[in-house]
Design a protein around this motif. Structure first.
Motif, PDB file in Angstrom:
ATOM      1  N   ASN A  73      -9.984  -0.966 -23.870  1.00 25.70           N
ATOM      2  CA  ASN A  73     -10.200   0.503 -23.688  1.00 25.70           C
ATOM      3  C   ASN A  73     -11.775   0.959 -24.057  1.00 25.70           C
ATOM      4  O   ASN A  73     -11.930   2.043 -24.167  1.00 25.70           O
ATOM      5  CB  ASN A  73      -9.059   1.461 -24.570  1.00 25.70           C
ATOM      6  CG  ASN A  73      -9.375   1.029 -26.011  1.00 25.70           C
ATOM      7  OD1 ASN A  73     -10.315   0.366 -26.565  1.00 25.70           O
ATOM      8  ND2 ASN A  73      -8.491   1.700 -26.798  1.00 25.70           N
ATOM      9  N   ARG A  74     -12.360   0.073 -23.808  1.00 28.30           N
ATOM     10  CA  ARG A  74     -13.945   0.235 -24.159  1.00 28.30           C
ATOM     11  C   ARG A  74     -14.671  -0.638 -23.162  1.00 28.30           C
ATOM     12  O   ARG A  74     -14.173  -1.597 -22.683  1.00 28.30           O
ATOM     13  CB  ARG A  74     -14.463  -0.296 -25.390  1.00 28.30           C
ATOM     14  CG  ARG A  74     -13.743   0.615 -26.622  1.00 28.30           C
ATOM     15  CD  ARG A  74     -14.365   2.007 -26.703  1.00 28.30           C
ATOM     16  NE  ARG A  74     -14.002   2.806 -27.659  1.00 28.30           N
ATOM     17  CZ  ARG A  74     -12.685   3.533 -27.989  1.00 28.30           C
ATOM     18  NH1 ARG A  74     -12.011   3.272 -27.032  1.00 28.30           N
ATOM     19  NH2 ARG A  74     -12.363   4.152 -29.141  1.00 28.30           N
ATOM     20  N   PRO A  75     -15.740  -0.302 -22.734  1.00 26.39           N
ATOM     21  CA  PRO A  75     -16.763  -1.058 -22.114  1.00 26.39           C
ATOM     22  C   PRO A  75     -17.060  -2.499 -22.744  1.00 26.39           C
ATOM     23  O   PRO A  75     -16.801  -2.676 -24.107  1.00 26.39           O
ATOM     24  CB  PRO A  75     -18.101  -0.422 -21.898  1.00 26.39           C
ATOM     25  CG  PRO A  75     -17.874   0.969 -22.324  1.00 26.39           C
ATOM     26  CD  PRO A  75     -16.766   1.073 -23.309  1.00 26.39           C
ATOM     27  N   TYR A  76     -17.127  -3.694 -22.146  1.00 28.25           N
ATOM     28  CA  TYR A  76     -16.897  -4.933 -22.848  1.00 28.25           C
ATOM     29  C   TYR A  76     -18.072  -5.949 -22.175  1.00 28.25           C
ATOM     30  O   TYR A  76     -17.958  -5.897 -20.732  1.00 28.25           O
ATOM     31  CB  TYR A  76     -15.767  -5.535 -23.011  1.00 28.25           C
ATOM     32  CG  TYR A  76     -14.686  -5.909 -21.933  1.00 28.25           C
ATOM     33  CD1 TYR A  76     -14.840  -7.166 -21.346  1.00 28.25           C
ATOM     34  CD2 TYR A  76     -14.054  -4.689 -20.990  1.00 28.25           C
ATOM     35  CE1 TYR A  76     -14.064  -7.294 -20.113  1.00 28.25           C
ATOM     36  CE2 TYR A  76     -13.296  -5.008 -20.102  1.00 28.25           C
ATOM     37  CZ  TYR A  76     -13.013  -6.330 -19.648  1.00 28.25           C
ATOM     38  OH  TYR A  76     -12.335  -6.540 -18.323  1.00 28.25           O
ATOM     39  N   VAL A  77     -18.375  -6.651 -22.699  1.00 27.93           N
ATOM     40  CA  VAL A  77     -19.161  -8.087 -22.472  1.00 27.93           C
ATOM     41  C   VAL A  77     -18.409  -9.108 -22.673  1.00 27.93           C
ATOM     42  O   VAL A  77     -18.072  -9.184 -23.976  1.00 27.93           O
ATOM     43  CB  VAL A  77     -20.838  -7.931 -23.238  1.00 27.93           C
ATOM     44  CG1 VAL A  77     -21.435  -9.293 -22.859  1.00 27.93           C
ATOM     45  CG2 VAL A  77     -21.282  -6.804 -23.104  1.00 27.93           C
ATOM     46  N   VAL A  78     -18.545 -10.094 -21.954  1.00 23.27           N
ATOM     47  CA  VAL A  78     -17.967 -11.584 -22.228  1.00 23.27           C
ATOM     48  C   VAL A  78     -18.814 -12.670 -22.210  1.00 23.27           C
ATOM     49  O   VAL A  78     -19.952 -12.632 -21.182  1.00 23.27           O
ATOM     50  CB  VAL A  78     -16.930 -11.893 -21.075  1.00 23.27           C
ATOM     51  CG1 VAL A  78     -16.180 -13.008 -21.302  1.00 23.27           C
ATOM     52  CG2 VAL A  78     -15.869 -10.545 -20.826  1.00 23.27           C
ATOM     53  N   THR A  79     -18.991 -13.268 -23.328  1.00 24.95           N
ATOM     54  CA  THR A  79     -19.733 -14.329 -23.244  1.00 24.95           C
ATOM     55  C   THR A  79     -18.885 -15.783 -23.142  1.00 24.95           C
ATOM     56  O   THR A  79     -18.066 -16.033 -23.850  1.00 24.95           O
ATOM     57  CB  THR A  79     -20.425 -14.750 -24.657  1.00 24.95           C
ATOM     58  OG1 THR A  79     -21.614 -13.369 -24.790  1.00 24.95           O
ATOM     59  CG2 THR A  79     -21.212 -15.738 -24.961  1.00 24.95           C
ATOM     60  N   MET A  80     -19.513 -16.518 -21.973  1.00 22.87           N
ATOM     61  CA  MET A  80     -18.652 -17.735 -21.869  1.00 22.87           C
ATOM     62  C   MET A  80     -19.388 -18.909 -22.263  1.00 22.87           C
ATOM     63  O   MET A  80     -20.410 -19.226 -21.733  1.00 22.87           O
ATOM     64  CB  MET A  80     -18.271 -17.585 -20.379  1.00 22.87           C
ATOM     65  CG  MET A  80     -17.359 -16.664 -19.906  1.00 22.87           C
ATOM     66  SD  MET A  80     -16.274 -16.882 -18.674  1.00 22.87           S
ATOM     67  CE  MET A  80     -17.489 -16.922 -17.207  1.00 22.87           C
ATOM     68  N   GLY A  81     -18.771 -19.766 -22.863  1.00 18.81           N
ATOM     69  CA  GLY A  81     -19.467 -21.011 -23.408  1.00 18.81           C
ATOM     70  C   GLY A  81     -18.966 -22.486 -22.744  1.00 18.81           C
ATOM     71  O   GLY A  81     -18.366 -22.304 -21.416  1.00 18.81           O
ATOM     72  N   GLY A  82     -19.298 -23.610 -23.120  1.00 20.32           N
ATOM     73  CA  GLY A  82     -18.867 -24.772 -22.385  1.00 20.32           C
ATOM     74  C   GLY A  82     -17.398 -24.998 -22.225  1.00 20.32           C
ATOM     75  O   GLY A  82     -17.159 -25.580 -21.170  1.00 20.32           O
TER      76      GLY A  82
END
Length: 325
Positions: A73-82
């Motif tokens: 329910n908030r703006p979000y950033v996704v960090t994707m690794g290997g």
């Protein structure tokens, strides 16, 4: 600004833990409020009110969120690794994952190669996909003593199939006859019992091989201090923090020539890359026997990672994204 991080681990000694601790540390130095939910560490975590979410590891988070009925329910950033890029999302992307990534304000990855793989998954994500390399965080100093190379070879890697920690045993079995004082140590968590049993079996047959188990990052100093060569044998990588740390502290590195390692290392300029057992052995010979080349490569590697993989720049890059949400 208050950022709530969702990371698989924080207290357990894993690569994800080091990453999230580093990012939080450098953001807090800029007076940014942060909280962390280590969602795979089962406990009664506090869920503070936050301005935005930053999520590490897409596939694991989606599974956890579904189990816990957690709502974004908030703006979000996704960090994707290997693991996300090279393994989980290569198999299949279900509707839930598509929705999750479609709704992300930003997707961040560690390398240009990873960004290209995201584009193959969905070209429409390109406008919001940003490359932010991992930074180097060294809470300790390492000795620079000169000594004869045995060599002492260190492989920091969790025990799971993709890390392929026994891959170079055929080369080491030959090298021990040339370097009878050689040692080989694997350092990392047991993440797969089948791999663990195979490692124990192979180590039991070789006096010069040792599996030392898991070591928290904060006390890795003694292992880096004792090492003379740091290696990486992974079939695929996101971006190897262990290699970057070794380069930063002045240890020569030999890495399997996967895409991420080729992005990080220039052969015989900042380290050594190998594709075959012969090339691995050649790398060891070069490091042990050619002192002038070894010192040149180590110096260049230290300069390279210090310039390109700053933890301060990493935190600044994330902060710049947050300010656009």
């Amino acid at each position: 600004m208050h950022i709530l991080f969702f990371a698989p681990y924080f207290n357990q000694p894993r690569g994800n833990s080091t990453t999230i601790k580093r990012i939080v540390h450098y953001l807090q130095q800029q007076s940014i409020s942060t909280s962390v939910i280590p969602y795979l560490e089962d406990d009664n975590w506090n869920y503070p009110d936050a301005d935005l979410f930053h999520i590490l590891h897409a596939t694991r988070f989606i599974q956890w969120a579904e189990e816990k009925s957690f709502r974004l329910n908030r703006p979000y950033v996704v960090t994707m690794g290997g693991t996300d890029i090279n393994l989980d999302l290569q198999e299949s992307i279900d509707e839930e994952m598509l929705t999750f990534l479609n709704n992300a304000n930003y997707i961040t990855v560690f390398t240009e190669d990873a960004k290209e793989k995201v584009e193959k998954l969905s070209a429409k994500w390109m406008d919001k996909t940003v490359v932010i390399p991992q930074g180097i965080w060294l809470p300790w100093s390492i000795s620079t003593r000169k000594e004869e190379f045995s060599p002492r070879i260190l492989l920091p890697a969790g025990l799971r199939p993709v890390k392929d920690v026994l891959h170079i045993l055929p080369a080491l079995d030959r090298l021990i006859y040339e370097y009878p004082n050689m040692s080989f140590t694997i350092l990392g968590a047991n993440l797969d019992n089948d791999v663990y049993r195979e490692v124990q079996k192979e180590a039991g047959q070789r006096k010069w091989m040792n599996y030392a188990g898991v070591v928290p990052y904060e006390v890795m100093k003694i292992w880096y201090d004792q090492s003379q060569i740091v290696i990486n044998t992974s079939q695929s990588e996101g971006q190897s923090l262990a290699l970057m740390e070794a380069m930063a502290i002045g240890r020569p590195v030999i890495a399997r020539a996967n895409e991420a390692n080729r992005d990080l290392i220039r052969h015989e300029q900042t380290g050594w890359l190998y594709e075959t057992m012969d090339r691995f052995a050649e790398g060891v010979h070069s490091i042990v026997e050619n002192v002038s080349l070894r010192e040149k490569v180590v110096h260049q590697a230290k300069e390279w990672v210090t310039e390109h993989y700053s933890a301060e720049k990493e935190a600044d890059s994330y902060l710049n994204l947050y300010k656009h949400l």
